[in-house]
Motif scaffolding. Structure first.
Motif: not given
Length: 245
Positions: A115-117, A139-140, A160-161
């Protein structure tokens, strides 16, 4: 408290030598992994502690660098570096892909569960990885509600958040609307949380006394905690850590 191992990693990107912070959870098996990007001034102990917190939860976490080891405390210096970067999706993707390669090369990383935040500029980088078709579980982005090139959001293959303060003058209502319209038109599984009364960078602890900050920036500790819980909930939903055997 579980045992977390950390180390500094050096890698090239954007013509610079980036200096990231890698945090590994206890154990020896592969785990889901998280890229974690910083606000515009750059990688700091705030993001390093967040990477450590993710490792405590069982994730391999890389807090990545965007300025070649520098922290740009001066707002004008930060804007001079970040504004051209935010206007250049290919440069943001280069920075994101370079960090992603480091994370994937870590033996503890499960390459199918990443995941990518990110926060601000780091969140924009995470979004560009999605628009580039990278296989991510989630993704956040907090504050970084940056729209991409027309049509490219259709390449996003994960939820997506996004989080933003209601009083954020930098990510104002028009920018939020443009971002959500882009996500909706692309058929993305998206959600937006607006934190009432919060300014830009509401998640970030106060800067050292005497440091100049841009107007419209302010810490909101309650919403900072809530945004972190929301991000952890997203990770739990989309890239859960396997139960210990």
């Amino acid at each position: 408290m579980t045992s977390v191992t950390t180390r500094t990693v050096h890698y090239p990107a954007d013509g610079l030598t980036m200096i990231g912070h890698l945090a590994l959870p206890a154990g020896t098996g592969r785990r889901p992994a998280v890229l974690l990007g910083p606000e515009g001034p750059g990688l700091s102990d705030v993001e390093r502690r967040r990477a450590d917190a993710l490792a405590e939860l069982g994730y391999v976490a890389l807090a990545f660098d965007i300025h070649g080891g520098r922290y740009l405390a001066d707002p004008q210096q930060m804007l001079a570096r970040c504004m051209p970067l935010l206007a250049d999706p290919d440069r943001m993707r280069d920075i994101g892909h370079a960090a992603l390669a480091v994370l994937r090369a870590e033996p503890r990383t499960d390459p199918g569960r990443i995941a990518a935040i990110g926060y601000g500029t780091g969140g924009a980088v995470a979004l560009e990885l999605g628009r580039d078709g990278v296989d991510l579980r989630a993704i956040a982005t907090v504050n970084g509600l940056i729209t991409g090139r027309p049509g490219e959001a259709a390449a996003i293959r994960c939820p997506v958040w996004a989080g933003v303060g209601s009083e954020d003058p930098i990510m104002a209502v028009a920018q939020r609307d443009a971002f959500t319209a882009e996500m909706q038109a692309a058929g993305v599984d998206w959600r937006l949380v607006v934190y009432g009364g919060a300014l830009h960078a509401f998640h970030h602890p106060p800067t050292p006394s005497g440091q100049t900050v841009l107007p419209g920036i302010g810490h909101h500790p309650e919403h900072a905690r809530r945004a972190w819980r929301d991000i952890v909930d997203l990770l739990t939903e989309c890239a859960p850590v396997p139960a210990a055997r």
